[in-house]
Design an enzyme around this catalytic site. Structure first.
Site, PDB file in Angstrom:
ATOM      1  CB  SER A 196      12.140  51.752  64.869  1.00  0.00           C
ATOM      2  OG  SER A 196      11.470  51.369  63.693  1.00  0.00           O
ATOM      3  CG  ASP A 261       4.224  53.853  65.798  1.00  0.00           C
ATOM      4  OD1 ASP A 261       4.249  54.014  64.565  1.00  0.00           O
ATOM      5  OD2 ASP A 261       5.226  53.570  66.473  1.00  0.00           O
ATOM      6  CG  HIS A 290       7.648  54.912  64.116  1.00  0.00           C
ATOM      7  ND1 HIS A 290       7.515  53.720  64.789  1.00  0.00           N
ATOM      8  CD2 HIS A 290       8.819  54.815  63.411  1.00  0.00           C
ATOM      9  CE1 HIS A 290       8.534  52.931  64.520  1.00  0.00           C
ATOM     10  NE2 HIS A 290       9.345  53.572  63.676  1.00  0.00           N
TER      11      HIS A 290
END
Length: 418
Positions: A196, A261, A290
């Site tokens: 991320s 996601d 995610h």
């Protein structure tokens, strides 16, 4: 009353026009600087807003760092007041406290594996700290057979300071410097892992290390602003512009992303994979979100295969791969150049007879489409296939009498045979 001359009236008009132009220029300058001020102010506000959405440090932190009597640092859970590793003296875990060039102190965990050949530098996501990720680190260390180092960004966990884009860059640079000096880890034996927001510092460091072994991008982002606004272009106030830095990474890049996601769209991972110079087979986890990709069996299976291939990749294999990519790049450039020039350079063997009907005769391929100025003699043919212009002086491929190749000896002589 005296009459005003025409010259004086004209000069007065010119002065007024000049003064008016001067005032207009001043207004334009004031408007420009006002617009620039608003643009910078809006850029700063948007940058701060993007940073607020990018960083969510757990509050309070899930662990704290204590110093024992022998000087060794220990990470202790805040809930149970026990060491995170479960043992008061774990030889496989080093707790580090490092200074960054921006004046912060960051905490890092170095997990050792006696069978490891490679080291993974893990940059975590935006809503976790080392206390929450320790169990995951232990599993990755065992399953991948690697040494693993994870760290908390400035403002996360027990690290000091406030989180920002440039602070995370300084954080990962401090970790790499420690690995290089304290543990003797070279970039050839290092794999960078970014999840991320962690993809930002990961690609920042990867772009600076040309001999890096590999990069893993887990639910990565194209840029901070693209996550919020779904724009297709970059602004000067955007953060983590991975869309530009991925082009500078020279090592193999593995992209892992979930198709469902809802935080960072799958298109981010797909875009980074397409732009990578050396893309590895990606892993698109169907139904993956995610923060839950580690729960899917394909995750650890695909990651293990990538680590094993990176282990088996020798220096000779990497050099060979680089040469192949360079050759392909040169070929593509040459073909593009030929297509631009409009040349039909067909390389085939030249027949001795100029009017030969055999398949290897290239009579039909001598003249490109763009060459309109042909010599008067119909039998003129250049001896060098690279020579196209009829007045080329680089090669002596014509007869000086009639500008044609001698039909008897196929030479450019001026003797009696001509």
């Amino acid at each position: 009353m005296k009459k005003v001359s025409k010259k004086h009236s004209k000069s007065g008009v010119q002065v007024e026009e000049f003064q008016e132009k001067k005032n207009n220029n001043k207004r334009k300058k004031h408007f420009f600087f006002f617009f620039l001020f608003l643009f910078c102010k809006m850029g700063c506000l948007i940058s701060q807003l993007t940073a607020k959405f990018a960083f969510f440090p757990p509050s309070p932190a899930t662990y704290q760092v204590k110093k024992r009597d022998d000087g060794k640092l220990v990470a202790v859970s805040k809930t149970s007041s026990l060491p995170i590793s479960g043992a008061p003296d774990d030889p496989c875990l080093d707790v580090l406290l490092l200074d960054t060039k921006r004046g912060n102190k960051i905490v890092a965990f170095y997990l050792k594996n006696p069978y490891a050949r490679l080291t993974v530098l893990y940059s975590h996501g935006n809503a976790a700290d080392l206390g929450q990720l320790y169990d995951l680190f232990v599993q990755l260390k065992a399953n991948l057979r690697v040494n693993l180092v994870g760290y908390d960004y400035s403002g996360y966990g027990a690290s000091t300071g406030k989180p920002s884009e440039f602070d995370t860059y300084a954080d990962i640079e401090a970790i790499y410097e420690c690995l290089e000096t304290e543990y003797g880890v070279s970039q050839e034996d290092l794999i960078l892992y970014g999840q991320s927001v962690g993809s930002g510092p990961t690609l920042h460091l990867a772009a600076k290390l040309p001999r890096l072994r590999g990069v893993v991008l887990h639910s990565a982002i194209l840029s901070g602003l693209r996550v919020l606004c779904h724009v297709k272009f970059s602004f000067c106030f955007d953060i983590y512009r991975n869309v530009n830095k991925i082009l500078k990474v020279k090592c193999p890049v593995l992209v892992i992303h979930g198709t469902k996601d809802d935080v960072v769209n799958w298109l981010h991972g797909n875009g980074l994979w397409k732009m990578a110079r050396d893309p590895y087979e990606p892993l698109w986890i169907k139904g993956g979100g995610h923060c839950n990709l580690e729960l899917y069996p394909d995750y650890i299976r695909h990651l293990c295969r990538f680590i094993q291939e990176m282990e088996n990749m020798t220096t000779e294999m990497r050099l060979k791969k680089i040469r192949q990519t360079l050759c392909l790049h040169k070929r593509s450039n040459s073909s593009a150049r030929n297509s631009i020039n409009g040349c039909c350079k067909v390389k085939c063997r030249r027949s001795n007879c100029l009017r030969c009907s055999e398949p290897n005769c290239i009579t039909c391929c001598w003249w490109p489409k763009y060459l309109t100025c042909r010599p008067k003699c119909p039998d003129w043919r250049p001896k060098c296939i690279e020579c196209i212009a009829p007045v080329c002086m680089k090669c002596s491929c014509w007869c000086t009498k009639c500008s044609c190749i001698c039909p008897k000896c196929s030479c450019s002589c001026t003797s009696s045979c001509c």
